[in-house]
Scaffold this motif. Structure first.
Motif, PDB file in Angstrom:
ATOM      1  N   GLN A  22     -16.977  17.949  27.638  1.00 19.94           N
ATOM      2  CA  GLN A  22     -16.358  19.167  27.108  1.00 19.94           C
ATOM      3  C   GLN A  22     -17.488  20.134  26.755  1.00 19.94           C
ATOM      4  OE1 GLN A  22     -12.600  18.153  27.684  1.00 19.94           O
ATOM      5  NE2 GLN A  22     -13.036  20.020  26.618  1.00 19.94           N
ATOM      6  N   CYS A  23     -17.321  21.377  27.154  1.00 17.15           N
ATOM      7  CA  CYS A  23     -18.356  22.365  26.872  1.00 17.15           C
ATOM      8  C   CYS A  23     -17.719  23.713  26.547  1.00 17.15           C
ATOM      9  CB  CYS A  23     -19.308  22.493  28.059  1.00 17.15           C
ATOM     10  SG  CYS A  23     -18.548  23.169  29.553  1.00 17.15           S
ATOM     11  N   ARG A  24     -18.543  24.620  26.120  1.00 16.77           N
ATOM     12  CA  ARG A  24     -18.061  25.980  25.880  1.00 16.77           C
ATOM     13  C   ARG A  24     -17.689  26.580  27.238  1.00 16.77           C
ATOM     14  NH1 ARG A  24     -18.900  26.960  20.735  1.00 16.77           N
ATOM     15  NH2 ARG A  24     -20.601  25.936  19.664  1.00 16.77           N
ATOM     16  N   PRO A  25     -16.528  27.211  27.349  1.00 17.68           N
ATOM     17  CA  PRO A  25     -16.097  27.757  28.640  1.00 17.68           C
ATOM     18  C   PRO A  25     -17.112  28.712  29.277  1.00 17.68           C
ATOM     19  CG  PRO A  25     -14.253  27.740  27.117  1.00 17.68           C
ATOM     20  CD  PRO A  25     -15.483  27.352  26.328  1.00 17.68           C
ATOM     21  N   ASN A  26     -17.820  29.479  28.451  1.00 17.42           N
ATOM     22  CA  ASN A  26     -18.789  30.419  29.027  1.00 17.42           C
ATOM     23  C   ASN A  26     -20.035  29.717  29.567  1.00 17.42           C
ATOM     24  OD1 ASN A  26     -19.884  29.741  26.555  1.00 17.42           O
ATOM     25  ND2 ASN A  26     -20.321  31.838  25.933  1.00 17.42           N
ATOM     26  N   THR A  47     -11.216  25.740  31.016  1.00 16.16           N
ATOM     27  CA  THR A  47     -11.189  25.595  29.558  1.00 16.16           C
ATOM     28  C   THR A  47     -12.464  24.955  29.015  1.00 16.16           C
ATOM     29  OG1 THR A  47     -10.074  23.456  29.737  1.00 16.16           O
ATOM     30  CG2 THR A  47      -8.678  25.414  29.458  1.00 16.16           C
ATOM     31  N   GLY A  48     -13.361  24.535  29.920  1.00 17.03           N
ATOM     32  CA  GLY A  48     -14.624  23.939  29.486  1.00 17.03           C
ATOM     33  C   GLY A  48     -14.682  22.440  29.660  1.00 17.03           C
ATOM     34  N   THR A  49     -13.967  21.920  30.643  1.00 23.52           N
ATOM     35  CA  THR A  49     -13.964  20.485  30.918  1.00 23.52           C
ATOM     36  C   THR A  49     -14.584  20.245  32.279  1.00 23.52           C
ATOM     37  OG1 THR A  49     -11.931  20.200  29.662  1.00 23.52           O
ATOM     38  CG2 THR A  49     -12.502  18.445  31.187  1.00 23.52           C
ATOM     39  N   LEU A  50     -15.444  19.241  32.354  1.00 21.50           N
ATOM     40  CA  LEU A  50     -15.951  18.835  33.656  1.00 21.50           C
ATOM     41  C   LEU A  50     -16.056  17.324  33.714  1.00 21.50           C
ATOM     42  CD1 LEU A  50     -19.326  18.118  33.748  1.00 21.50           C
ATOM     43  CD2 LEU A  50     -19.383  20.503  33.157  1.00 21.50           C
ATOM     44  N   ILE A  51     -15.927  16.809  34.908  1.00 24.78           N
ATOM     45  CA  ILE A  51     -16.065  15.384  35.169  1.00 24.78           C
ATOM     46  C   ILE A  51     -17.341  15.198  35.971  1.00 24.78           C
ATOM     47  CG2 ILE A  51     -15.076  13.352  36.304  1.00 24.78           C
ATOM     48  CD1 ILE A  51     -13.373  14.315  33.988  1.00 24.78           C
ATOM     49  N   ALA A  52     -18.189  14.291  35.501  1.00 26.03           N
ATOM     50  CA  ALA A  52     -19.413  13.960  36.219  1.00 26.03           C
ATOM     51  C   ALA A  52     -19.312  12.522  36.715  1.00 26.03           C
ATOM     52  CB  ALA A  52     -20.631  14.117  35.312  1.00 26.03           C
TER      53      ALA A  52
END
Length: 104
Positions: free
Chosen positions: A13-17, A40-45
């Motif tokens: 989870q990260c800041r969207p910007n 929304t600031g979500t990424l899967i690695a």
């Protein structure tokens, strides 16, 4: 000698910007792919490594990146040719020493 391959996925989870820059930075790491991002600031690695220590190190590093709010391990699996465990000298004994088994 075993040829293990550790596979893991991280939910970050990260800041969207910061999403686009973080996806690029994280995806540039060797053995790392970022197949999914959400505005929304979500990424899967997805990570692939010869050992679990590398996965732990990467997760720790990702947590410290500017803009990252959280980094959680979602899956960790081991694929490889490790073979069955070696038998021990006590293999096949019905009871451990000192154990009274009254099932009979």
């Amino acid at each position: 000698m075993s040829a293990e391959c550790h596979i893991a996925s991280l939910l970050i989870q990260c800041r969207p910007n910061a999403l686009e820059a973080l996806a690029a930075t994280i995806g540039a790491e060797p053995g790392v792919e970022v197949p999914i991002t959400h505005p929304t600031g979500t990424l899967i690695a997805m990570l692939e490594s010869p050992d679990q220590g590398t996965i732990a190190d990467l997760a720790h590093r990702f947590t410290g990146l500017a803009g990252v709010l959280s980094c959680n391990l979602v899956f960790h699996g081991i694929d490889g040719e490790t073979g069955p465990p070696a038998p021990t000298a006590d293999a096949g004994k019905a009871n451990a020493e000192g154990v009274n088994d009254e099932r009979a």
